[in-house]
Scaffold this active site. Structure first.
Site, PDB file in Angstrom:
ATOM      1  N   GLU A  49      -5.115 -21.101  13.960  1.00 17.43           N
ATOM      2  CA  GLU A  49      -6.176 -20.287  13.363  1.00 17.43           C
ATOM      3  C   GLU A  49      -7.460 -20.322  14.185  1.00 17.43           C
ATOM      4  O   GLU A  49      -8.135 -19.310  14.329  1.00 17.43           O
ATOM      5  CB  GLU A  49      -6.447 -20.715  11.920  1.00 17.43           C
ATOM      6  CG  GLU A  49      -5.364 -20.294  10.941  1.00 17.43           C
ATOM      7  CD  GLU A  49      -5.063 -18.806  10.975  1.00 17.43           C
ATOM      8  OE1 GLU A  49      -5.955 -18.017  11.309  1.00 17.43           O
ATOM      9  OE2 GLU A  49      -3.915 -18.436  10.680  1.00 17.43           O
ATOM     10  N   TYR A 132     -12.913 -17.165   6.328  1.00 21.58           N
ATOM     11  CA  TYR A 132     -11.566 -16.662   6.619  1.00 21.58           C
ATOM     12  C   TYR A 132     -10.584 -17.804   6.795  1.00 21.58           C
ATOM     13  O   TYR A 132      -9.479 -17.810   6.224  1.00 21.58           O
ATOM     14  CB  TYR A 132     -11.545 -15.773   7.874  1.00 21.58           C
ATOM     15  CG  TYR A 132     -10.127 -15.620   8.372  1.00 21.58           C
ATOM     16  CD1 TYR A 132      -9.261 -14.734   7.752  1.00 21.58           C
ATOM     17  CD2 TYR A 132      -9.634 -16.434   9.396  1.00 21.58           C
ATOM     18  CE1 TYR A 132      -7.936 -14.647   8.144  1.00 21.58           C
ATOM     19  CE2 TYR A 132      -8.317 -16.355   9.797  1.00 21.58           C
ATOM     20  CZ  TYR A 132      -7.473 -15.458   9.173  1.00 21.58           C
ATOM     21  OH  TYR A 132      -6.165 -15.383   9.539  1.00 21.58           O
ATOM     22  N   ASP A 150     -10.384 -10.552   7.241  1.00 24.43           N
ATOM     23  CA  ASP A 150     -10.591 -10.540   8.690  1.00 24.43           C
ATOM     24  C   ASP A 150     -10.616  -9.072   9.119  1.00 24.43           C
ATOM     25  O   ASP A 150     -10.676  -8.179   8.275  1.00 24.43           O
ATOM     26  CB  ASP A 150      -9.474 -11.313   9.397  1.00 24.43           C
ATOM     27  CG  ASP A 150      -8.188 -10.527   9.422  1.00 24.43           C
ATOM     28  OD1 ASP A 150      -7.944  -9.764   8.462  1.00 24.43           O
ATOM     29  OD2 ASP A 150      -7.431 -10.641  10.397  1.00 24.43           O
ATOM     30  N   CYS A 204      -1.049  -0.554  10.433  1.00 24.61           N
ATOM     31  CA  CYS A 204      -2.388  -0.008  10.195  1.00 24.61           C
ATOM     32  C   CYS A 204      -3.303  -0.437  11.343  1.00 24.61           C
ATOM     33  O   CYS A 204      -4.328  -1.083  11.156  1.00 24.61           O
ATOM     34  CB  CYS A 204      -2.916  -0.511   8.849  1.00 24.61           C
ATOM     35  SG  CYS A 204      -4.319   0.421   8.200  1.00 24.61           S
ATOM     36  N   CYS A 211       1.446   5.506  10.238  1.00 27.37           N
ATOM     37  CA  CYS A 211       1.431   5.691   8.784  1.00 27.37           C
ATOM     38  C   CYS A 211       2.819   6.002   8.231  1.00 27.37           C
ATOM     39  O   CYS A 211       3.111   5.713   7.068  1.00 27.37           O
ATOM     40  CB  CYS A 211       0.443   6.790   8.413  1.00 27.37           C
ATOM     41  SG  CYS A 211      -1.265   6.404   8.869  1.00 27.37           S
ATOM     42  N   CYS A 214       4.346   2.958   6.875  1.00 27.93           N
ATOM     43  CA  CYS A 214       3.528   2.119   5.985  1.00 27.93           C
ATOM     44  C   CYS A 214       4.027   2.164   4.545  1.00 27.93           C
ATOM     45  O   CYS A 214       4.226   3.250   3.973  1.00 27.93           O
ATOM     46  CB  CYS A 214       2.068   2.576   6.031  1.00 27.93           C
ATOM     47  SG  CYS A 214       0.993   1.525   5.035  1.00 27.93           S
ATOM     48  N   CYS A 220      -2.307   5.541  -0.170  1.00 21.67           N
ATOM     49  CA  CYS A 220      -3.437   5.377   0.756  1.00 21.67           C
ATOM     50  C   CYS A 220      -4.374   6.592   0.669  1.00 21.67           C
ATOM     51  O   CYS A 220      -3.983   7.720   0.962  1.00 21.67           O
ATOM     52  CB  CYS A 220      -2.930   5.211   2.181  1.00 21.67           C
ATOM     53  SG  CYS A 220      -4.254   5.046   3.398  1.00 21.67           S
TER      54      CYS A 220
END
Length: 347
Positions: A49, A132, A150, A204, A211, A214, A220
DNA sequence: GACGCGTGGTC
DNA sequence: TGACCAAGCGT
């Protein structure tokens, strides 16, 4: 500015539907073979991370693997020599992260007997761990409920609800957090968090989002309104300035003299060519350009005798540069130098 | 809340 | 080539 509340968003898709959609998609289409996903080990999660802060997965992978070989546990990292730590991080950028990571390991060893805490308040006290990363550690290391926000999450939410919030400033972060918390489930948190990141990174995407792949396409707002390209909103940034920098190359004797940079500023704690504020007496050898996040460096390299300095210096043979933490452009510069030619120069 | 802090990839 | 972008944090 028109606010979009969790209640508004919930009318588009409920929290349960959202979580189920993301979790199911992640199981089938997400990334499940990244190096730091193999053990769910809190140390692995922490290392990955911090490395991944503002840094792409592809860049991090080789660094992560070398890091675990050299510093396999909290204890190993806590007891490591700081110069070895910096050398292992060299080239990855944002070098304060390396110092934070070692300080984090030392805190986990000293305050928690080498076992990563799970509570948000305790995690937040760990160096390098911000809002985060608290959520990421809880989700990835413990599969515990935790919201994350994030760049991926902001972009996904920005498009999903055609949010008027800008993503490249912190101005509207509290609204993104509000929405993220609303949509965070109480189960399957590891897969849910991973799914959010995977959706943002592979579907995305910032440019040319796919798309058609997705799982949220039908709900959306941006897709339904055919304005995906207009989201997320961002503020136009001013052009970054160019600043000169003068670097000294001393050729009296064997090898090259390096100086450890101060702990603050650019390239903290790394070794580099001694830098002076103005052009020194000597002969111009070469120039280089380097772009930072906030300015461009117009680097001038001078063959010159060295100005006095209080900072640590050492003379290094060109063939021994590999084990020292050097900034990427300085390493590149030194590797490209023709040493025989440089040694011919008379001041 | 604004700013400082890297580097490499992409178009 | 310039501009944008990346699993943000500390001050």
């Amino acid at each position: 500015m028109q606010r979009v509340t969790p209640q508004d968003a919930n009318a588009v898709i409920s929290a349960d539907d959202f979580a189920q959609t993301v979790v199911n998609w992640q199981r089938q289409h997400g990334r499940n073979d990244l190096p730091w996903q193999q053990h769910n080990d809190p140390y692995h999660v922490l290392v990955s991370e911090l490395m991944l802060q503002q840094t792409q997965v592809k860049t991090v992978i080789p660094y992560f693997q070398r890091w675990l070989e050299q510093f396999p546990t909290f204890t190993a990292l806590a007891n490591a020599d700081e110069q070895e730590v910096m050398a292992c991080w060299q080239g990855l950028g944002y070098y304060r992260r390396a110092r934070n990571l070692q300080a984090a390991a030392q805190k986990v060893v000293a305050d928690y007997q080498g076992t990563m805490p799970q509570a948000m308040e305790e995690l937040r006290e760990i160096p390098g761990v911000g809002p985060y990363t608290v959520g990421a550690i809880r989700a990835f290391a413990f599969d515990a409920p935790a919201a994350i926000v994030d760049g991926n999450v902001k972009r996904l939410l920005g498009r999903l609800f055609t949010l008027p919030y800008v993503v490249n400033k912190s101005t509207h972060d509290k609204y993104f957090w509000e929405l993220s918390e609303h949509y965070t489930p109480t189960v399957n948190n590891r897969r849910f968090a991973q799914g959010l990141l995977d959706l943002g990174a592979t579907v995305c995407k910032p440019r040319q989002p796919t798309c058609e792949l997705c799982p949220l396409q039908k709900v959306c707002c941006a897709y339904q309104q055919d304005c995906v390209e207009d989201y997320p909103k961002r503020e136009v940034k001013a052009r970054i300035p160019t600043r000169p920098g003068h670097f000294c190359l001393d050729i009296n004797g064997q090898g090259v003299v390096l100086e450890q940079r101060p702990a603050d500023g650019i390239w903290p704690s790394l070794w580099s060519l001694p830098e002076c504020k103005e052009a020194p007496q000597g002969k111009p050898l070469t120039r280089f350009k380097h772009t930072f996040s906030h300015y461009k460096l117009d680097g001038h390299v001078w063959v010159t005798s060295l100005p006095p300095s209080d900072r640590p210096r050492r003379r290094i043979e060109p063939e021994h540069l590999a084990n020292i933490g050097l900034p990427a452009p300085i390493r590149k510069l030194l590797e490209q130098l023709n040493w025989d030619e440089v040694c011919q120069i008379q001041l």
